[in-house]
Scaffold this active site. Structure first.
Site, PDB file in Angstrom:
ATOM      1  N   ARG A 170      11.503  24.574 -51.540  1.00  0.00           N
ATOM      2  CA  ARG A 170      10.933  23.412 -52.240  1.00  0.00           C
ATOM      3  C   ARG A 170      12.004  22.348 -52.503  1.00  0.00           C
ATOM      4  O   ARG A 170      12.040  21.718 -53.539  1.00  0.00           O
ATOM      5  CB  ARG A 170      10.288  23.831 -53.572  1.00  0.00           C
ATOM      6  N   SER A 244       0.778  23.743 -58.905  1.00  0.00           N
ATOM      7  CA  SER A 244       1.807  24.584 -59.510  1.00  0.00           C
ATOM      8  C   SER A 244       2.778  23.709 -60.305  1.00  0.00           C
ATOM      9  O   SER A 244       3.456  22.864 -59.730  1.00  0.00           O
ATOM     10  CB  SER A 244       2.577  25.356 -58.439  1.00  0.00           C
ATOM     11  N   GLU A 340       8.237  22.107 -60.910  1.00  0.00           N
ATOM     12  CA  GLU A 340       8.053  21.651 -59.541  1.00  0.00           C
ATOM     13  C   GLU A 340       7.545  20.205 -59.562  1.00  0.00           C
ATOM     14  O   GLU A 340       7.775  19.436 -58.655  1.00  0.00           O
ATOM     15  CB  GLU A 340       7.059  22.564 -58.808  1.00  0.00           C
TER      16      GLU A 340
END
Length: 350
Positions: A170, A244, A340
């Site tokens: 990520r 998320s 995130e």
């Protein structure tokens, strides 16, 4: 003589329609960008100099904790073009403003494989390499070839090959040293005409068995992933959310072993280099947050990793809940959750 700034931008714009958490916040200036030339014109304008600049795509990975006292560039650059092709692969150039899921389904319809496991991930194509999006055993970097980006001063278009991007979990160079330096305009993916299907993820295997599929195709994989995601994640059109909210936690093996001693059922996935990935959703659920309602916000009843807006929540409320969850998980497990979602506060992007 430069174009009048007022013809290029809007002022005092409500950002609620532009973020999937459905948070009301205001942008001092806002420009919808539909081409690279338009982007350069706005960036080069004398009145842009000195302004804080934020790039916004689908708004599916952002929390506006405050108003934004600067210029938001809403990237709407469209287009799909095959720039190279042979018997095995096709190189597809996609505009940064294209909807990611629609681009995936376009490739599935064409029979081009490689991104079917990434179906229904919200957001735009331009955000995909920045975040190095991943799901169900596949990460974007596996099909990424190169991208085009304009420097923040609007002077030139640069090309970044896969090796330039420092892809990680990520993560990419565009979240690090190139954050706020360049703006993605086009992305090129290398897709297979004879795809090898990735069914390594347990939930996909289970669905294949349930459906008694004999000859598996990329369309089957895409359909299965869509169904799995729909069963776990709320539709932002019905319940505001940014997917998320936290990254899964990467911990040293000894940290994971300590957790396993107290929680034998704790899930973990080997990441190499003596590290394990622990699902953030499991940590949050074990800390007692799954489905909890706090004022106008809370966590999703089917997935603790998703923070939701039950209606009327402010960015500050969402951020406060996220901080409470972080403190709770750190106290219980000794693991510091990392958002995130990109958090925009009064002093700019965090």
């Amino acid at each position: 003589m430069s174009t009048d700034f007022k013809s290029l931008v809007e002022t005092d714009v409500d950002l609620k329609p532009y973020n999937t958490l459905n948070i009301s916040a205001r942008a001092r200036y806002f420009a919808t960008i539909e081409s690279e030339s338009q982007l350069k014109e706005v960036l080069r304008h004398p009145k842009t100099e000195g302004l804080k600049i934020m790039v916004l795509g689908g708004g599916s990975n952002v929390l506006f904790a405050d108003d934004f006292d600067g210029l938001i560039l809403h990237i709407e650059i469209k287009g799909r073009e095959v720039v190279k092709e042979n018997d095995e692969y096709v190189w597809l150039k996609i505009g940064a403003g294209e909807n990611w899921h629609q681009a995936v389904r376009y490739c599935v319809e064409k029979g081009w494989g490689g991104i079917e496991n990434l179906s229904l991930i919200p957001g735009t194509v331009g955000a995909a390499p920045i975040q190095n999006i991943g799901a169900y055993g596949v990460e974007l970097e596996e099909v990424f070839e190169w991208l085009e980006a304009v420097d923040i001063e609007g002077r030139e278009t640069r090309r970044y090959e896969k090796g330039d991007c420092n892809f990680g979990y990520r993560d990419s160079i565009f979240k690090g040293e190139l954050k706020g330096v360049v703006i993605v305009t086009n992305v090129v993916l290398k897709l297979s005409k004879n795809p090898e299907l990735n069914t390594s993820y347990g939930a996909i295997q289970s669905e294949i068995e349930k459906r008694n599929i004999d000859e598996l195709t990329i369309r089957d994989i895409s359909d299965i992933v869509i169904d799995i995601r729909n069963s776990k994640l709320p539709n932002p059109d019905l319940l505001g959310n940014a997917g998320s909210f936290f990254k899964n936690s990467i911990v040293e093996n000894d940290v994971f072993e300590r957790i396993k001693m107290e929680y034998p059922e704790a899930p973990g996935y080997e990441m190499g280099d003596q590290k394990m990935k622990v699902p953030a959703g499991w940590l949050i659920e074990e800390a007692g947050w799954k489905g909890k309602v706090v004022g106008n916000t809370g966590t999703y009843k089917q997935q603790a990793l998703v923070i939701v807006n039950h209606g009327g929540a402010t960015g500050g409320e969402i951020l406060n809940l996220a901080d409470q969850i972080k403190e709770s998980v750190e106290e219980q497990f000794g693991i510091a959750l990392v958002p995130e979602v990109n958090i925009v506060s009064s002093d700019g992007k965090v």
